[in-house]
Enzyme design. Structure first.
Site, PDB file in Angstrom:
ATOM      1  CG  HIS A 127      -7.152   0.456   8.116  1.00 11.54           C
ATOM      2  ND1 HIS A 127      -5.901   0.286   8.689  1.00 11.54           N
ATOM      3  CD2 HIS A 127      -7.128   1.689   7.563  1.00 11.54           C
ATOM      4  CE1 HIS A 127      -5.165   1.365   8.479  1.00 11.54           C
ATOM      5  NE2 HIS A 127      -5.892   2.235   7.784  1.00 11.54           N
ATOM      6  CG  HIS A 181      -8.185   6.900   7.776  1.00 10.31           C
ATOM      7  ND1 HIS A 181      -7.175   7.390   8.585  1.00 10.31           N
ATOM      8  CD2 HIS A 181      -7.711   5.743   7.249  1.00 10.31           C
ATOM      9  CE1 HIS A 181      -6.137   6.565   8.538  1.00 10.31           C
ATOM     10  NE2 HIS A 181      -6.433   5.557   7.724  1.00 10.31           N
ATOM     11  CD  GLN A 189      -2.496  11.238   8.075  1.00  7.33           C
ATOM     12  OE1 GLN A 189      -3.703  11.108   8.142  1.00  7.33           O
ATOM     13  NE2 GLN A 189      -1.755  10.590   7.214  1.00  7.33           N
ATOM     14  CG  HIS A 246      -1.532   3.796   9.229  1.00 10.30           C
ATOM     15  ND1 HIS A 246      -2.458   3.779  10.222  1.00 10.30           N
ATOM     16  CD2 HIS A 246      -2.204   4.121   8.081  1.00 10.30           C
ATOM     17  CE1 HIS A 246      -3.651   4.077   9.717  1.00 10.30           C
ATOM     18  NE2 HIS A 246      -3.524   4.282   8.417  1.00 10.30           N
ATOM     19  CD  GLU A 286      -0.403   3.575   3.771  1.00  8.14           C
ATOM     20  OE1 GLU A 286      -0.365   4.218   4.834  1.00  8.14           O
ATOM     21  OE2 GLU A 286      -1.361   3.619   2.980  1.00  8.14           O
ATOM     22  CG  ASP A 302      -6.687   3.123   4.105  1.00 11.56           C
ATOM     23  OD1 ASP A 302      -6.850   3.727   5.183  1.00 11.56           O
ATOM     24  OD2 ASP A 302      -5.587   3.058   3.535  1.00 11.56           O
ATOM     25  CD1 TRP A 332      -3.534  10.267   0.840  1.00  8.06           C
ATOM     26  CD2 TRP A 332      -5.261  10.811   2.150  1.00  8.06           C
ATOM     27  NE1 TRP A 332      -3.089  11.153   1.794  1.00  8.06           N
ATOM     28  CE2 TRP A 332      -4.120  11.493   2.611  1.00  8.06           C
ATOM     29  CE3 TRP A 332      -6.476  10.998   2.825  1.00  8.06           C
ATOM     30  CZ2 TRP A 332      -4.159  12.343   3.711  1.00  8.06           C
ATOM     31  CZ3 TRP A 332      -6.513  11.848   3.916  1.00  8.06           C
ATOM     32  CH2 TRP A 332      -5.370  12.507   4.348  1.00  8.06           C
TER      33      TRP A 332
END
Ligand code: FE2
Length: 415
Positions: free
Chosen positions: A56, A58, A151, A209, A212, A308, A314
């Site tokens: 996982h 991005h 997203q 996802h 979360e 992630d 983030w």
């Protein structure tokens, strides 16, 4: 390629392993330490393991922290704001350069199998297309799976479903979803049914996802698990994050676990990201914001860890080292009993490989593709305690990376 004096996980003996045309051709236990001038690598008693697996990440957002502005509060919401400022600067070349740089970082740290999400809340689908193209280019060196990740919602973003179908037609490997981000609970539930239908229509895997959030009322996991069970997709389905489960009460969880077990779905937790982003509405006591990794694991379900983010709006830190992520996870999830250390590496190897549905492509057995890493430690416990370096990484018999400490006969690089 011939490797001598290697240790394998959970075995105290030394082994000789040979690779022929990218496939394990011979694995033999040694009776003692040996010297062999014909060997390509003398592992010197170090641990030869299946490669690390990143289930996982991005890649389309990686390495953008601070562009144009830093996330000063560190919250999810400021992250979304900073990403919206970065998004207009996205181009195929920009994504390509950052994704390749990040993949280099992952390879350097012993990762050979990667599942990346690509934001498809974008009419141009530039991230998705670029990452699918890279996947095809790096084939044979790294196995890359691309998730079409909505997203901003599958049903709450304009033309979300049409964009998802376009992404799947372009070649995305996995259908994604984000039910807790849809405008209403009903849309969230509908989106889970739709994700499963699309996976069946296009014969793809699923990775959502899911929940979360710290909100204990975010309960889309039960819908996803039921749809996975009902459709027969089962272990082809994965629930990422499920951090709300860390806030569910025990009575609800006891019912939920029966369904989860029956559904055979996989779970991915991202400990560094979740400890950082969740619990932000709490004063004290402050929740840890992780799913029930230990309990899922003990109940015999498949759980693994992912990073992630690496250096994005983030999560500003991150360095490609899955042993760091694992270290965080073991601490946060109270998985520090002596027996936990015997299976801990599974959380970034075998369990993640199962999540990615790698099957026969992931085994140290004669006749299987020869993928391995050599770690600077003799057993699982030492590797965990020292967060040992990866000394060498070999994929299908090809050397992807080696540190100077490894003695290797260069002429044998290509088997
Ligand atoms: Fe994610």
């Amino acid at each position: 390629m011939k490797i001598i004096n290697a240790r394998l996980r959970h075995r105290s003996e030394l082994f000789t392993l040979s690779i022929n045309q990218g496939v394990w051709s011979h694995i033999e236990q040694q009776s003692s330490y040996i010297h062999d001038a014909s060997a390509t690598v003398d592992a010197q008693g170090k641990l030869l393991s299946l490669p690390f697996v990143e289930p996982h990440i991005h890649l389309d957002a990686a390495l953008t922290a601070g562009e144009p502005n830093w996330n000063m509060s560190g919250t999810l919401f400021e992250g979304i704001q900073r990403w919206s400022e970065r998004k207009p600067m996205l181009s195929a070349e920009d994504i390509r350069q950052r994704a390749l740089k990040t993949l280099d970082l992952l390879v350097e740290n012993g990762i050979q199998f990667v599942r990346t999400h690509a934001d498809v809340s974008d009419p141009s689908l530039v991230g998705l297309k670029t990452l699918c193209d890279i996947r095809d280019e790096v084939k044979g060196k790294i196995t890359l799976q691309v998730v079409a990740f909505p997203q901003e919602g599958l049903l709450s973003f304009p033309n979300g479903v049409a964009l998802m179908e376009e992404a799947l037609e372009y070649g995305a490997d996995v259908v994604g979803g984000i039910p807790h981000f849809e405008f209403t609970r009903e849309l969230g539930e509908q989106s889970m049914k739709l994700v499963i239908e699309l996976a069946q229509k296009y014969n793809r895997l699923v990775d959502v996802h899911c929940d979360e959030t710290d909100d204990p009322n975010s309960r889309f996991l039960e819908v996803l698990a039921y749809e996975a069970l009902n459709s027969g997709l089962g272990s082809r389905v994965t629930a990422s994050h499920t951090t709300a489960m860390g806030s569910y009460d025990n009575a609800y969880c006891s019912r939920l676990f029966k369904l989860l077990k029956k559904s055979e779905i996989n779970f991915i937790s991202c400990p560094t990201e979740s400890i950082h982003l969740q619990g932000r509405f709490d004063s004290y006591p402050k929740r840890r914001g992780l799913t029930r990794v230990k309990e899922l694991n003990e109940a015999g379900m498949n759980v693994c860890f992912g990073q992630d983010s690496i250096n994005d709006p983030w999560y500003s830190l991150g360095n490609g080292k899955l042993l760091r992520t694992l270290d965080f996870g073991l601490h946060i999830c109270h998985m520090m009993g002596r027996n936990d250390f015997d299976t801990a590496l599974d959380l970034i190897t075998r369990n993640s490989a199962k999540t990615m549905n790698l099957r026969d492509d992931y085994a140290i057995e004669v006749g299987k593709p020869a993928h391995f890493i050599l770690l600077d430690g003799e057993d699982d416990y030492t590797v965990l305690r020292n967060q040992s370096d990866v000394l060498m990484s070999v994929h299908q018999g090809n050397v992807l990376m080696k540190k100077k400490a490894v003695e290797i006969t260069e002429k044998h690089f290509l088997v």
